[in-house]
Design a protein around this motif. Structure first.
Motif, short mmCIF file in Angstrom:
data_model
loop_
_atom_site.label_atom_id
_atom_site.label_comp_id
_atom_site.label_asym_id
_atom_site.label_seq_id
_atom_site.Cartn_x
_atom_site.Cartn_y
_atom_site.Cartn_z
N LEU A 39 11.36 -11.53 8.03
CA LEU A 39 11.04 -12.14 9.32
C LEU A 39 12.11 -11.86 10.38
O LEU A 39 11.82 -11.85 11.57
CB LEU A 39 10.87 -13.65 9.17
N SER A 40 13.34 -11.62 9.93
CA SER A 40 14.42 -11.34 10.89
C SER A 40 14.59 -9.84 11.13
O SER A 40 15.39 -9.44 11.99
CB SER A 40 15.74 -11.92 10.37
N TYR A 41 13.85 -9.02 10.39
CA TYR A 41 13.94 -7.57 10.59
C TYR A 41 13.46 -7.24 12.00
O TYR A 41 12.39 -7.69 12.43
CB TYR A 41 13.09 -6.85 9.54
N PRO A 42 14.24 -6.46 12.76
CA PRO A 42 13.95 -6.29 14.20
C PRO A 42 12.93 -5.22 14.58
O PRO A 42 12.77 -4.94 15.76
CB PRO A 42 15.33 -5.92 14.76
N ARG A 43 12.23 -4.64 13.61
CA ARG A 43 11.26 -3.59 13.94
C ARG A 43 9.94 -3.84 13.22
O ARG A 43 9.89 -4.47 12.17
CB ARG A 43 11.77 -2.22 13.50
N ALA A 44 8.87 -3.33 13.81
CA ALA A 44 7.58 -3.32 13.12
C ALA A 44 7.56 -2.13 12.16
O ALA A 44 8.41 -1.24 12.24
CB ALA A 44 6.45 -3.19 14.14
N TRP A 45 6.62 -2.12 11.23
CA TRP A 45 6.49 -1.00 10.30
C TRP A 45 5.01 -0.76 9.98
O TRP A 45 4.19 -1.65 10.09
CB TRP A 45 7.31 -1.20 9.04
N TRP A 46 4.70 0.47 9.58
CA TRP A 46 3.34 0.83 9.19
C TRP A 46 3.21 0.70 7.69
O TRP A 46 4.08 1.13 6.93
CB TRP A 46 3.02 2.27 9.61
N GLY A 47 2.09 0.09 7.26
CA GLY A 47 1.88 -0.10 5.83
C GLY A 47 0.51 0.39 5.39
O GLY A 47 -0.40 0.57 6.20
N TYR A 48 0.38 0.60 4.09
CA TYR A 48 -0.91 1.03 3.55
C TYR A 48 -1.16 0.32 2.23
O TYR A 48 -0.23 -0.19 1.57
CB TYR A 48 -0.92 2.55 3.30
N MET A 49 -2.44 0.25 1.83
CA MET A 49 -2.81 -0.26 0.52
C MET A 49 -3.87 0.62 -0.10
O MET A 49 -4.88 0.94 0.55
CB MET A 49 -3.32 -1.70 0.60
N ASP A 50 -3.64 1.01 -1.35
CA ASP A 50 -4.64 1.71 -2.15
C ASP A 50 -5.63 0.64 -2.62
O ASP A 50 -5.26 -0.29 -3.33
CB ASP A 50 -3.95 2.38 -3.34
N LEU A 51 -6.88 0.77 -2.21
CA LEU A 51 -7.88 -0.26 -2.47
C LEU A 51 -8.58 -0.13 -3.82
O LEU A 51 -9.47 -0.94 -4.13
CB LEU A 51 -8.92 -0.28 -1.35
N ASN A 52 -8.18 0.84 -4.61
CA ASN A 52 -8.74 0.96 -5.95
C ASN A 52 -8.53 -0.38 -6.68
O ASN A 52 -7.42 -0.91 -6.72
CB ASN A 52 -8.04 2.08 -6.71
N LEU A 53 -9.60 -0.92 -7.25
CA LEU A 53 -9.53 -2.23 -7.88
C LEU A 53 -8.54 -2.30 -9.03
O LEU A 53 -8.09 -3.39 -9.40
CB LEU A 53 -10.93 -2.65 -8.37
N LYS A 54 -8.19 -1.15 -9.59
CA LYS A 54 -7.24 -1.13 -10.69
C LYS A 54 -5.84 -0.73 -10.23
O LYS A 54 -4.91 -0.67 -11.03
CB LYS A 54 -7.72 -0.17 -11.78
N ALA A 55 -5.68 -0.46 -8.94
CA ALA A 55 -4.38 -0.05 -8.42
C ALA A 55 -3.44 -1.25 -8.35
O ALA A 55 -3.86 -2.39 -8.15
CB ALA A 55 -4.53 0.57 -7.03
N GLY A 56 -2.16 -0.96 -8.52
CA GLY A 56 -1.17 -2.03 -8.52
C GLY A 56 -1.17 -2.85 -7.25
O GLY A 56 -1.06 -4.09 -7.28
N GLN A 57 -1.32 -2.19 -6.10
CA GLN A 57 -1.29 -2.91 -4.83
C GLN A 57 -2.45 -3.89 -4.73
O GLN A 57 -2.28 -5.03 -4.30
CB GLN A 57 -1.35 -1.92 -3.66
N ARG A 58 -3.63 -3.45 -5.10
CA ARG A 58 -4.82 -4.32 -5.00
C ARG A 58 -4.69 -5.51 -5.95
O ARG A 58 -5.06 -6.64 -5.60
CB ARG A 58 -6.08 -3.52 -5.33
#
Length: 202
Positions: free
Chosen positions: A167-186
């Motif tokens: 929350l104190s980090y002073p910059r925005a960043w671009w993010g992504y998510m692999d939507l595969n139902l078995k992917a770690g991110q999902r």
């Protein structure tokens, strides 16, 4: 509740041929904040994406809550230079707090969970005081005060360490998510969404 009756606003741009969805923004309004509406809306979006063949979701993790929230949901850095900038911020702040930075921390989700195992908690006021050269620096104090106010928190309010650092980090960043139902991110997102929905039901 909001006088206008709006619970949330969301805008997405779908590139069906490219199998990519850009989340332009998501805002939860008024008294609906903190009700687990956001993860519910995101989950429904993902289920729709599954049906139409979208494989990747892209977000712009904006200043204030977004820089933390999307990491908490399981999104990872789209751009390597932004990963390194965030890791450098964590390294500097952890060193200032007298804590070690683990070089193995690479993903946004790993970073947002820094300090969880030892239940480390800090406030924006504490971060401002330890920031290198910041004890008497008005601009530093204003930065951390703004981070607190922008997220509806008191300057001295303690929170999880990883959350405070994002929350104190002073910059925005671009993010992504692999939507595969078995992917770690999902899977990480589903675990988070389920926990928030259970909390809201209590």
């Amino acid at each position: 509740m909001d006088s206008g009756g709006e619970a949330a606003s969301i805008e997405r741009v779908l590139h069906v041929r490219g199998r990519v969805a850009n989340h332009e923004f998501l805002r939860v309004h008024g008294d609906y904040q903190g009700t687990a509406l956001a993860p519910l809306v995101i989950r429904q979006s993902f289920l729709f994406f599954d049906r139409i063949g979208i494989e990747t979701a892209i977000v712009h993790a904006g200043l204030e809550t977004g820089v933390y929230y999307w990491a908490r949901c399981g999104f990872d850095f789209l751009k390597e230079e932004e990963r390194e900038h965030v890791r450098a911020w964590f390294s500097v702040m952890l060193d200032a707090l007298g804590l070690d930075f683990d070089d193995n921390l690479q993903t946004a989700y790993q970073l947002v969970n820094v300090g969880k195992e030892t239940d480390e908690r800090v406030s924006m006021e504490m971060l401002a005081k330890v920031f290198p050269g910041g004890a008497e620096n008005v601009e530093v104090r204003e930065h951390f005060e703004s981070a607190a106010v922008g997220n509806g928190m008191a300057y001295g309010q303690e929170m999880d360490l990883g959350k405070a650092l994002f929350l104190s980090y002073p910059r925005a960043w671009w993010g992504y998510m692999d939507l595969n139902l078995k992917a770690g991110q999902r899977v990480l997102f589903e675990v988070y969404a389920q926990s928030r929905l259970q909390q809201a039901a209590c």
